[in-house]
Scaffold this active site. Sequence first.
Site, short mmCIF file in Angstrom:
data_model
loop_
_atom_site.label_atom_id
_atom_site.label_comp_id
_atom_site.label_asym_id
_atom_site.label_seq_id
_atom_site.Cartn_x
_atom_site.Cartn_y
_atom_site.Cartn_z
N SER A 42 0.86 -1.09 -0.12
CA SER A 42 0.04 0.07 0.09
C SER A 42 0.79 1.34 -0.11
O SER A 42 1.70 1.43 -1.01
CB SER A 42 -0.95 -0.06 1.28
N ASP A 50 11.16 4.93 -9.59
CA ASP A 50 10.80 5.45 -10.89
C ASP A 50 11.68 6.69 -10.87
O ASP A 50 11.95 7.13 -12.06
CB ASP A 50 9.51 5.74 -11.03
N LYS A 70 -0.84 -3.97 -3.50
CA LYS A 70 -2.07 -3.20 -3.15
C LYS A 70 -1.96 -1.91 -4.00
O LYS A 70 -1.56 -0.77 -3.24
CB LYS A 70 -2.32 -3.17 -1.63
#
Length: 440
Positions: free
Chosen positions: A322, A333, A347
């Site tokens: 999460s 990224d 999730k």
Amino acid sequence: MPYLPNFYRKIMHRRVFQTAIVLLLQVALVLGAWAQPAAALTPEQQLLSEAWRIVSRSYVDDSFNSKNWWSIREKAVKQPLKDRQQTYTAIQGMLANLDDPFTRLLKPEQYRSLQVNTSGELTGVGLQIAIDPETNTLTVVAPLTDSPADKAGIQPLDRILKIDGTPTSELSLDEAATRMRGRIGTPVTLTLGREGRDAAEEIELVRDRIALNPVYAELQSGADKLPLGYIRLSQFSANATQEVAHAIDRLEKQGATSYILDLRNNPGGLLQAGIEIARLWIDSGTIVYTVNRQGITGSFEAYGGALTDDPLIVLVNKGTASASEILAGALQDNGRAQLVGEKTFGKGLIQSLFDLSDGSGLAVTVAKYETPNHTDINKLGIAPDRVVPLESITRDQIGTSADLQYQAALELLKEKTVMAKMAVETASTQTMSASADGRE
């Protein structure tokens, strides 16, 4: 115009008048039938309709799992709702049509407990749990640090088969959580299944106060004996951002030259905390994209508030879920950090909490999120840059030679340090060469 005797004209006039009265009565009946249900709803039906409206307006999937959401309401309202428990059961049945374990009813006690879970402290065994959408079994996301479950060796992805002898297949997610909470010092027995084990195992735990201080930090010796800041974040609670900021500030003053951020077994928590902690490490760039039911994409950005630009490695495993995945994905990224460990939980859905008028609440999936590279990780997880399986270790062995993932992070930091030195030396040589050329 043809001539009609007075007798026939009176009959026609009477029939037209009667027809007009009938039509007016029909219109009145239709309008009355249209307005009547709202006024005639019982308090139980009103609560059910209130829950239905919240989902109707907010749920991420406007096809409602390809179900006729209005028809589901009509069927639910027609049930004999004699008391509040029957109403709760009807609401749960209505939500079950969505096939989304994260969209659920929270009865008043459960709702209060969830709010405490992200802001204060609670008593219980210290487990973050979820319903596995593929197997529909109650699954451990992660044990909380130093909790009874953690000390008993319960691991992420363990299956909770029974609680005090009651099969968890008969319980909702929040009913299972409620059964594991309780007064300090009282016992609860969990029947667990684990991959690779043939037989289930029974473990008796004694409930205790669960401290929700989410951050552990210390200055350690890193690559080439250089000062290393180690930060372990166990949960994204309301005070997590402030605690991480204090930890970074303290470690910077102590001379840390690189960092390891440990998100292993961190089950998540508050979305906003995950975003704000990412901003402590990233100066600029997108942190996360959110996509709502209309397909409209929003984003959260970093805006120049990073507290350090020192090299960073993030430790992740199957219990990283999460908000932890939002943070890990943002750092990966944006090229701010490399991830070491195992693929994360997966999730990628965002829930919001909604109050109901009787003190209960609804947790409703309102959006999904994507990493800055527009990767949807729901049910897939985030793959680390360097995969390192972790053998079972004790709490005391975390961050030691027995912790293979931690050791791999140290090795990666060493490689970064060597490469950085080589880059500096190369740049220095080129500068000297250019100066010599200028003198000639």
